[in-house]
Write an enzyme that holds these catalytic residues in place. Structure first.
Site, PDB file in Angstrom:
ATOM      1  N   ARG A 102       0.977  -1.355  -0.322  1.00 15.12           N
ATOM      2  CA  ARG A 102      -0.524   0.539  -0.193  1.00 15.12           C
ATOM      3  C   ARG A 102       1.071   1.455  -0.013  1.00 15.12           C
ATOM      4  O   ARG A 102      -0.008   2.289  -0.520  1.00 15.12           O
ATOM      5  CB  ARG A 102      -1.184   0.429   1.174  1.00 15.12           C
ATOM      6  CG  ARG A 102      -1.837   0.746   1.302  1.00 15.12           C
ATOM      7  CD  ARG A 102      -2.454   1.498  -0.074  1.00 15.12           C
ATOM      8  NE  ARG A 102      -2.689   0.347  -0.861  1.00 15.12           N
ATOM      9  CZ  ARG A 102      -3.744   0.316  -1.897  1.00 15.12           C
ATOM     10  NH1 ARG A 102      -3.260   1.796  -2.517  1.00 15.12           N
ATOM     11  NH2 ARG A 102      -3.973  -0.010  -2.581  1.00 15.12           N
ATOM     12  N   LYS A 137       2.541  23.739  -0.785  1.00 14.47           N
ATOM     13  CA  LYS A 137       1.339  23.510  -0.620  1.00 14.47           C
ATOM     14  C   LYS A 137       1.395  22.332  -1.191  1.00 14.47           C
ATOM     15  O   LYS A 137       0.759  21.850  -2.213  1.00 14.47           O
ATOM     16  CB  LYS A 137       1.063  24.832  -1.999  1.00 14.47           C
ATOM     17  CG  LYS A 137       0.629  25.971  -1.216  1.00 14.47           C
ATOM     18  CD  LYS A 137      -0.192  26.393  -2.785  1.00 14.47           C
ATOM     19  CE  LYS A 137      -0.217  28.473  -2.434  1.00 14.47           C
ATOM     20  NZ  LYS A 137      -1.184  28.845  -3.173  1.00 14.47           N
ATOM     21  N   LYS A 169       6.969  37.381   2.188  1.00 17.58           N
ATOM     22  CA  LYS A 169       6.012  38.206   1.760  1.00 17.58           C
ATOM     23  C   LYS A 169       4.633  39.025   2.118  1.00 17.58           C
ATOM     24  O   LYS A 169       5.355  39.701   3.137  1.00 17.58           O
ATOM     25  CB  LYS A 169       4.912  36.439   1.567  1.00 17.58           C
ATOM     26  CG  LYS A 169       5.477  35.636   1.122  1.00 17.58           C
ATOM     27  CD  LYS A 169       4.810  34.411   0.765  1.00 17.58           C
ATOM     28  CE  LYS A 169       3.189  34.405  -0.659  1.00 17.58           C
ATOM     29  NZ  LYS A 169       3.291  33.248  -0.730  1.00 17.58           N
ATOM     30  N   GLU A 202       8.089  40.001  -2.101  1.00 14.47           N
ATOM     31  CA  GLU A 202       7.174  40.002  -2.569  1.00 14.47           C
ATOM     32  C   GLU A 202       6.769  41.333  -3.158  1.00 14.47           C
ATOM     33  O   GLU A 202       7.000  41.941  -2.113  1.00 14.47           O
ATOM     34  CB  GLU A 202       6.097  38.449  -2.380  1.00 14.47           C
ATOM     35  CG  GLU A 202       4.441  38.969  -2.931  1.00 14.47           C
ATOM     36  CD  GLU A 202       3.184  38.309  -1.728  1.00 14.47           C
ATOM     37  OE1 GLU A 202       3.069  37.072  -1.704  1.00 14.47           O
ATOM     38  OE2 GLU A 202       2.731  39.165  -1.942  1.00 14.47           O
ATOM     39  N   ASP A 224       3.431  38.761  -7.821  1.00 13.51           N
ATOM     40  CA  ASP A 224       2.511  38.228  -7.216  1.00 13.51           C
ATOM     41  C   ASP A 224       1.065  39.036  -8.148  1.00 13.51           C
ATOM     42  O   ASP A 224       0.528  39.558  -7.469  1.00 13.51           O
ATOM     43  CB  ASP A 224       2.159  37.814  -5.398  1.00 13.51           C
ATOM     44  CG  ASP A 224       1.106  37.775  -5.289  1.00 13.51           C
ATOM     45  OD1 ASP A 224       0.799  36.241  -6.180  1.00 13.51           O
ATOM     46  OD2 ASP A 224       0.122  37.423  -4.287  1.00 13.51           O
TER      47      ASP A 224
END
Length: 285
Positions: A102, A137, A169, A202, A224
């Site tokens: 698995r 992410k 950021k 950013e 961005d």
């Protein structure tokens, strides 16, 4: 990115934790009906089309579960595959093969899907000089194999985590009191703590780009949610000052247009957070 030694350590942590989670005190299904002395073999069957990834990781899993297992590889990581292909054979203890099954499938199905999506993005950018980057992410606990899959698919890795690169950021900038204070405080902190880390900043608009380039020592500027015209103007303003990266809702339809604006990188969280597993199975024979 982190060192190869640390990366391999991350892989071993993933394997150990996944086996702990899945097997616990014992694989009672196998223990109940298959003698410990029984041996067998199984094949990794591809039931989909795409880019295969995770073969080397599967070898590590099998070796962790039982170093006596033998793996014969026919198709290596990064190879295009079609329905019906057989990637490898594994032979040895039947109980050991089932214990590893698995984790091998979960990892390879996800890694192959990520590699396939990455390869499609890389193809979209052919001839532009722009490279595809992943992000943080990722699925908690298995970041290392997901970022590995991006590399297998022809993409590049962004920072691995919060500790191997500084990325200032919007919230960092606002909490720090602005772009220039954020950059200066960061540089002072890195120097005081003897840290050699690259700094990405950013920018939310062209005025912020102008402020960033008035400060020395920035490695890359993240543009961005800029539109095409703003991106082209930002790239012209930045020139040779540092690298450029576009991000923010960029997809298959818009990616090449952003690349043609002249940015060095395009980062996409979709490489790891919006994919469907490739269909693979491990079949005894």
């Amino acid at each position: 990115m982190i060192s190869e030694t640390q990366f391999q350590h991350e892989l071993q942590l993933i394997i150990a934790n996944a086996i702990r989670e899945d097997v616990g005190p014992g694989d009672y299904s196998s223990l109940a009906c298959i003698p410990a002395s029984a041996t067998g073999r199984a094949k990794l069957l591809v039931k989909d089309n795409g880019i295969l990834a995770g073969v080397t990781f599967a070898q590590q899993v099998f070796n962790y579960v039982d170093p006596q297992l033998q793996i014969e590889v026919f198709i290596h990581d990064g190879t295009p595959v079609t329905h019906g292909d057989v990637a490898f054979h594994v032979s040895g203890s039947s109980q050991s093969i089932l214990k590893a099954e698995r984790l091998v499938l979960n990892a390879m199905q996800r890694m192959s899907a990520i590699a396939t999506k990455t390869a499609s993005y890389v193809k979209l950018l052919e001839g532009t000089g722009t490279k595809v980057l992943d992000t943080r992410k990722t699925t908690p606990g298995i970041r290392a194999i997901e970022k590995w899959a991006v590399k297998i698919g022809g993409g590049e890795n962004h920072r691995f985590a919060l500790y191997d690169m500084v990325m200032l950021k919007d919230n960092h900038i606002d909490f720090a009191g602005g772009i220039t204070p954020a950059i200066q405080k960061t540089q002072e902190y890195l120097k005081a703590n003897n840290l050699d880390l690259k700094i990405i900043v950013e920018a939310r608009d062209l005025e912020e780009v102008r402020e960033i380039i008035s400060n020395p020592g920035v490695y890359r500027i993240l543009l961005d949610n800029f539109d095409y015209d703003q991106t082209r103007e930002a790239v012209a303003l930045i020139g040779d000052y540092c690298q450029t990266e576009s991000s923010g809702g960029i997809n298959e339809q818009t990616m090449r247009h952003y690349a043609e604006c002249g940015v060095d990188y395009i980062s996409s969280g979709a490489l790891t957070h919006s994919i469907y597993n490739m269909d693979l199975s491990l079949k005894a024979f």
